[in-house]
Design a protein around this motif. Structure first.
Motif, PDB file in Angstrom:
ATOM      1  N   PHE A   1     -61.973 -81.070-125.442  1.00  0.00           N
ATOM      2  CA  PHE A   1     -62.147 -82.500-125.730  1.00  0.00           C
ATOM      3  C   PHE A   1     -60.837 -83.103-126.217  1.00  0.00           C
ATOM      4  CE2 PHE A   1     -66.266 -80.413-126.737  1.00  0.00           C
ATOM      5  CZ  PHE A   1     -66.957 -80.861-125.620  1.00  0.00           C
ATOM      6  N   GLN A   2     -59.888 -83.251-125.304  1.00  0.00           N
ATOM      7  CA  GLN A   2     -58.545 -83.646-125.697  1.00  0.00           C
ATOM      8  C   GLN A   2     -58.227 -85.101-125.379  1.00  0.00           C
ATOM      9  OE1 GLN A   2     -55.784 -80.742-124.104  1.00  0.00           O
ATOM     10  NE2 GLN A   2     -57.079 -79.039-124.749  1.00  0.00           N
ATOM     11  N   VAL A   3     -58.405 -85.524-124.150  1.00  0.00           N
ATOM     12  CA  VAL A   3     -58.067 -86.888-123.746  1.00  0.00           C
ATOM     13  C   VAL A   3     -59.301 -87.551-123.153  1.00  0.00           C
ATOM     14  CG1 VAL A   3     -56.587 -88.339-122.330  1.00  0.00           C
ATOM     15  CG2 VAL A   3     -55.701 -86.183-123.249  1.00  0.00           C
ATOM     16  N   PRO A   4     -59.892 -88.535-123.850  1.00  0.00           N
ATOM     17  CA  PRO A   4     -61.052 -89.227-123.298  1.00  0.00           C
ATOM     18  C   PRO A   4     -60.719 -89.889-121.958  1.00  0.00           C
ATOM     19  CG  PRO A   4     -60.782 -89.742-125.627  1.00  0.00           C
ATOM     20  CD  PRO A   4     -59.541 -89.012-125.202  1.00  0.00           C
TER      21      PRO A   4
ATOM     22  N   GLY B   1     -59.582 -65.985-120.402  1.00  0.00           N
ATOM     23  CA  GLY B   1     -58.710 -66.384-121.489  1.00  0.00           C
ATOM     24  C   GLY B   1     -57.363 -65.720-121.504  1.00  0.00           C
ATOM     25  N   VAL B   2     -57.136 -64.748-120.639  1.00  0.00           N
ATOM     26  CA  VAL B   2     -55.857 -64.043-120.566  1.00  0.00           C
ATOM     27  C   VAL B   2     -55.035 -64.655-119.444  1.00  0.00           C
ATOM     28  CG1 VAL B   2     -54.708 -61.818-120.270  1.00  0.00           C
ATOM     29  CG2 VAL B   2     -56.951 -61.933-121.404  1.00  0.00           C
TER      30      VAL B   2
ATOM     31  N   PRO C   1     -64.641 -74.525-121.464  1.00  0.00           N
ATOM     32  CA  PRO C   1     -65.884 -74.296-120.738  1.00  0.00           C
ATOM     33  C   PRO C   1     -65.692 -73.254-119.630  1.00  0.00           C
ATOM     34  CG  PRO C   1     -65.449 -76.656-121.003  1.00  0.00           C
ATOM     35  CD  PRO C   1     -64.210 -75.935-121.434  1.00  0.00           C
ATOM     36  N   TRP C   2     -66.699 -72.433-119.444  1.00  0.00           N
ATOM     37  CA  TRP C   2     -66.688 -71.405-118.411  1.00  0.00           C
ATOM     38  C   TRP C   2     -65.479 -70.475-118.557  1.00  0.00           C
ATOM     39  CZ3 TRP C   2     -70.907 -70.688-115.488  1.00  0.00           C
ATOM     40  CH2 TRP C   2     -71.793 -71.743-115.341  1.00  0.00           C
TER      41      TRP C   2
ATOM     42  N   PHE D   1     -70.801 -73.080-125.775  1.00  0.00           N
ATOM     43  CA  PHE D   1     -71.563 -73.131-127.013  1.00  0.00           C
ATOM     44  C   PHE D   1     -70.832 -72.400-128.133  1.00  0.00           C
ATOM     45  CE2 PHE D   1     -74.719 -74.942-124.482  1.00  0.00           C
ATOM     46  CZ  PHE D   1     -75.842 -75.283-125.231  1.00  0.00           C
ATOM     47  N   ILE D   2     -71.177 -72.719-129.370  1.00  0.00           N
ATOM     48  CA  ILE D   2     -70.498 -72.138-130.533  1.00  0.00           C
ATOM     49  C   ILE D   2     -70.549 -70.620-130.480  1.00  0.00           C
ATOM     50  CG2 ILE D   2     -70.671 -71.873-133.033  1.00  0.00           C
ATOM     51  CD1 ILE D   2     -71.504 -74.841-133.165  1.00  0.00           C
ATOM     52  N   TRP D   3     -71.727 -70.059-130.229  1.00  0.00           N
ATOM     53  CA  TRP D   3     -71.840 -68.599-130.209  1.00  0.00           C
ATOM     54  C   TRP D   3     -71.033 -67.998-129.056  1.00  0.00           C
ATOM     55  CZ3 TRP D   3     -73.713 -66.188-125.897  1.00  0.00           C
ATOM     56  CH2 TRP D   3     -74.404 -66.982-124.980  1.00  0.00           C
ATOM     57  N   GLY D   4     -70.958 -68.731-127.933  1.00  0.00           N
ATOM     58  CA  GLY D   4     -70.192 -68.227-126.794  1.00  0.00           C
ATOM     59  C   GLY D   4     -68.706 -68.194-127.077  1.00  0.00           C
TER      60      GLY D   4
END
Length: 424
Positions: free
Chosen positions: A134-137, A366-367, A379-380, A388-391
């Motif tokens: 959520f960086q640039v609307p 993520g790597v 996301p994804w 989600f927070i837990w994810g």
């Protein structure tokens, strides 16, 4: 100027940054987390006043700490921010607030990165971007700026009283757009809601929240969105204790539904003739999940109450059977257009060749392909649950594992006996 050296530098102290700190500490990896504002600042000031989490408290949290509200409650945004502050204190996360990262570049001729910040320069072997999605609307260039109507993004909406007088058009029928439109309607505003393609899961079914159903049906573990659905939003709400989003019901309560907003000419907005199709596809999504849930109950012999009323939809409202093709903003008295149209990524500070042609980072869970550079909180990132927070917590665990593995290779000493020997 003094240069501070750290093994791993994490950028951002939202849920992703806090999770990374916990897992790095478990690996014994020295690190610092830099945050330009406060911990979980987006939850406090980047959301509207009444926002609650879209997942129940028992589910949408880190494993090591429960919310005070607990159970099936949908936690208010300020309580979510407080939760991450408590979590950071609990794990003694080395977070430095008020420090803005301005540039990250690779060191020349040796591994590691140079990180320029508002508090000076850092040198780090590894860098983790935990800045989130959520960086640039994004406000599409549809309505010319000279049009006599206020245009804001959902990120800047706070409450009905903060808007100028007049009717409101909300563009976007995902969680944010639906909840904002509903709130404005309940406050007595005339509201138009532009509905695009969406998924519409039941909030609860047969006594269980939809997040439980997605879990037991294996849908959180989807590795990638289905073809053609990457940008399909989800219409779900935790407002007022959680309820299934029903566009027909919202219309019967006073909202005017319209199709996707396409263009604006001379103060007149034109909508795609797809309203009924989009609502029908959302219905199909809901019904398919009910079918899968019923099959799961039968296959596993569960004693969960039947709920046939979940398949009953209200009659189509007039705004669906006689959908508007256009809307004169002035004649309709539109004072504000709220664009609930998502966000774009901004890695202007990242001076490393790791972004694709769309500006998104290249990575595998993520790597990134650049040694020592990682991403978390997107996301994804690894699966559907990454949003989600837990994810995020589980994604951060994987990234921290990879950083730890690389550190093991860095200690390789053939003469002393191989991997990790130099550290023994």
């Amino acid at each position: 100027m003094t240069v501070e050296t750290v093994d791993t530098l994490v950028i951002g102290a939202g849920q992703a940054g806090v999770a990374m700190s916990e897992h790095l500490s478990r690996h014994g990896i020295g690190h610092v987390v830099l945050e330009k504002d406060r911990i979980a600042e987006r939850w406090r000031t980047g959301r509207w006043d009444s926002l609650v989490a879209n997942g129940p408290a028992w589910h949408d949290r880190f494993p090591g700490l429960t919310f005070d509200e607990g159970g099936e409650a949908f936690v208010h945004k300020d309580s979510v921010a407080d939760y991450f502050e408590r979590y950071a204190a609990r794990i003694d996360a080395p977070i430095r607030c008020g420090v803005e990262v301005r540039r990250v570049s690779r060191l020349q001729g040796r591994p590691g990165f140079r990180v320029e910040t508002s508090a000076g320069e850092f040198r780090a072997q590894s860098v983790v971007s935990a800045t989130g999605p959520f960086q640039v609307p994004v406000i599409p260039a549809v309505i010319p700026p000279e049009t006599a109507v206020q245009q804001i993004h959902s990120a800047d909406y706070r409450n009905p009283d903060a808007l100028p007088q007049g009717a409101v058009l909300v563009v976007g029928a995902g969680s944010s757009g639906v909840q904002i439109a509903d709130e404005l309607n309940r406050a007595g505003r005339k509201v138009y809601l532009s509905v695009g393609p969406h998924d519409r899961p039941p909030r609860r079914y047969r006594g269980r929240d939809f997040v439980w159903w997605l879990g037991v049906l294996g849908k959180w573990d989807m590795a990638a969105p289905a073809p053609g659905t990457a940008h399909v939003t989800i219409a779900v709400s935790g407002a007022r204790g959680g309820e299934t989003v029903d566009f027909r019901r919202l219309a019967h309560e006073g909202l005017t539904l319209v199709g996707r907003t396409e263009r604006c000419e001379n103060g007149i907005l034109y909508f795609a003739p797809d309203l009924a199709t989009n609502v029908a596809r959302g219905d199909a999504n809901l019904l398919s999940l009910l079918d899968e849930a019923n099959a799961y109950v039968a296959a596993n012999g569960l004693d969960l109450p039947e709920e046939p009323e979940a398949r009953i939809f209200p009659d189509d409202p007039d705004c669906m059977t006689q959908a508007l093709a256009e809307l004169d903003l002035a004649q309709a008295g539109i004072g504000t257009v709220i664009w609930a149209t998502g966000y774009a990524l901004d890695y202007g500070w990242l001076d490393v060749d790791v972004l694709d042609e769309t500006g998104k980072p290249r990575h595998q869970r993520g790597v990134s392909p650049v040694r020592g550079l990682y991403f978390v909180g997107l996301p994804w990132l690894s699966r559907r649950g990454s949003s989600f927070i837990w994810g995020v917590w589980h994604d951060a665990a994987h990234v921290a594992d990879q950083i730890g593995i690389q550190k093991t290779y860095e200690t390789y000493d053939a003469q002393a006996g191989g991997l990790g020997a130099a550290a023994e």
